[in-house]
Design a protein around this motif. Structure first.
Motif, PDB file in Angstrom:
ATOM      1  N   ARG A 222      18.969  64.547  32.522  1.00  0.00           N
ATOM      2  CA  ARG A 222      18.660  64.789  33.689  1.00  0.00           C
ATOM      3  C   ARG A 222      20.259  65.334  34.144  1.00  0.00           C
ATOM      4  O   ARG A 222      21.233  65.119  33.699  1.00  0.00           O
ATOM      5  CB  ARG A 222      18.185  63.463  34.496  1.00  0.00           C
ATOM      6  N   GLU A 223      20.080  66.030  35.112  1.00  0.00           N
ATOM      7  CA  GLU A 223      21.225  66.641  35.979  1.00  0.00           C
ATOM      8  C   GLU A 223      22.405  65.645  36.147  1.00  0.00           C
ATOM      9  O   GLU A 223      23.778  65.826  35.753  1.00  0.00           O
ATOM     10  CB  GLU A 223      20.989  67.513  37.026  1.00  0.00           C
ATOM     11  N   ASP A 224      21.883  64.489  36.646  1.00  0.00           N
ATOM     12  CA  ASP A 224      22.768  63.586  36.923  1.00  0.00           C
ATOM     13  C   ASP A 224      23.561  62.801  35.849  1.00  0.00           C
ATOM     14  O   ASP A 224      24.616  62.107  35.996  1.00  0.00           O
ATOM     15  CB  ASP A 224      22.413  62.469  38.023  1.00  0.00           C
ATOM     16  N   ALA A 226      24.178  64.542  33.083  1.00  0.00           N
ATOM     17  CA  ALA A 226      25.134  65.586  32.068  1.00  0.00           C
ATOM     18  C   ALA A 226      26.485  65.352  31.916  1.00  0.00           C
ATOM     19  O   ALA A 226      27.173  65.476  30.764  1.00  0.00           O
ATOM     20  CB  ALA A 226      24.832  66.951  32.783  1.00  0.00           C
ATOM     21  N   ASP A 236      26.902  71.767  28.585  1.00  0.00           N
ATOM     22  CA  ASP A 236      25.772  71.880  29.460  1.00  0.00           C
ATOM     23  C   ASP A 236      25.573  73.240  29.552  1.00  0.00           C
ATOM     24  O   ASP A 236      26.196  73.918  30.100  1.00  0.00           O
ATOM     25  CB  ASP A 236      26.134  71.147  30.992  1.00  0.00           C
ATOM     26  N   PRO A 239      19.707  74.658  32.995  1.00  0.00           N
ATOM     27  CA  PRO A 239      18.213  73.884  32.830  1.00  0.00           C
ATOM     28  C   PRO A 239      17.264  74.539  31.706  1.00  0.00           C
ATOM     29  O   PRO A 239      17.507  75.241  31.009  1.00  0.00           O
ATOM     30  CB  PRO A 239      17.675  74.607  34.251  1.00  0.00           C
ATOM     31  N   HIS A 250      18.100  69.059  31.726  1.00  0.00           N
ATOM     32  CA  HIS A 250      19.354  70.172  31.163  1.00  0.00           C
ATOM     33  C   HIS A 250      19.456  70.145  29.877  1.00  0.00           C
ATOM     34  O   HIS A 250      19.267  69.095  29.296  1.00  0.00           O
ATOM     35  CB  HIS A 250      20.550  69.630  31.918  1.00  0.00           C
TER      36      HIS A 250
END
Length: 263
Positions: A222-224, A226, A236, A239, A250
């Motif tokens: 999840r983005e949080d 990364a 990273d 998406p 991600h």
């Protein structure tokens, strides 16, 4: 926050660990993000060497371990029982002694399912058991990043070979792939905040780099989350197109050819 117990060990997971893996996953992930029993069993049989489990030794109350609690318990013939018995090794990736659906490897191709009945007695168990508190499970894929196909179980024929379709060839574990696809990273909620995720992932990366089984590692996050992986040396890539678990992932990756996870 409880202190980390002594006697922590990290080792590859085996089929005998399946119950603990599924239980820990259910305590950690929402239902739509879980691999579940069937996929987990497939991954541990297709590529057991691409997994790591962190365990602590826990003493038992009565000096005996139940079949579910003790994957290393000795299973031997009892004179007062008509059940069939055998010995199970926690390091055997192809053992047919743990319950449920199994897979057999054939000439490096996809494993075929084997089902059998596990009616055995457990005797002479040690006075402690291994409790799983964190794990990493992965397979290999032929793409640079993890795809929905890589997260699936391929279709196989009655002889245990992949059915020869273009899409099916990319599903599940691809032995010739150059990317280690990390599908699950999990830490027991009771032990979170102790940097166990960092510890087991560093150990995993180091082992994969030493064994030279692939050129890179890919992870979905999840983005949080990364930044956590970036601090461990992952990049990273933005998406992902993966729809598993509702999407929103991600792509993160690391080269194993020149990887060096900082302490």
């Amino acid at each position: 926050m409880a202190p980390l117990p002594e006697h922590v060990l990290i080792r590859p997971l085996a089929s005998a660990d399946i119950e603990q893996v599924v239980k820990l996953e259910s305590q950690t992930f929402p239902s739509n993000e879980r691999a579940g029993r069937e996929k987990t069993r497939y991954r541990l049989h297709a590529a057991p060497e691409l997994s790591s489990g962190m365990f602590v030794r826990v003493p038992t109350k009565k000096g005996r371990c139940s079949k579910r609690d003790c994957p290393r318990s000795q299973r031997s013939h009892s004179s007062d029982s008509a059940s069939s018995t055998s010995t199970v090794s926690s390091t055997s990736s192809t053992s047919s002694q743990s319950s449920g659906l199994h897979y057999r490897q054939q000439d490096g191709l996809l494993p075929a399912p084997i089902e059998y009945n596990d009616e055995i007695n457990v005797t002479a168990c040690p006075r402690s058991r291994e409790k799983l508190i964190a794990f990493v499970i992965a397979t290999k894929c032929a793409t640079e990043y993890i795809t929905d196909d890589a997260l699936e179980i391929p279709e196989i024929d009655k002889q245990g070979y992949r059915k020869p379709t273009e899409v099916n060839g990319q599903r599940g574990h691809v032995e010739t792939g150059n990317t280690i696809a990390v599908e699950s990273i999990c830490v027991d909620p009771e032990y979170q905040g102790m940097k166990l995720g960092t510890t087991i992932l560093r150990d995993f990366v180091q082992r994969m780099s030493t064994q030279a089984v692939a050129g890179r590692i890919a992870i979905l996050a999840r983005e949080d989350m990364a930044p956590f992986y970036e601090n461990l040396g992952f990049y990273d890539a933005g998406p992902s197109t993966v729809k598993f678990g509702g999407g929103g992932w991600h792509n993160l990756w690391m080269s194993l050819e020149d990887s060096e996870v900082d302490d």
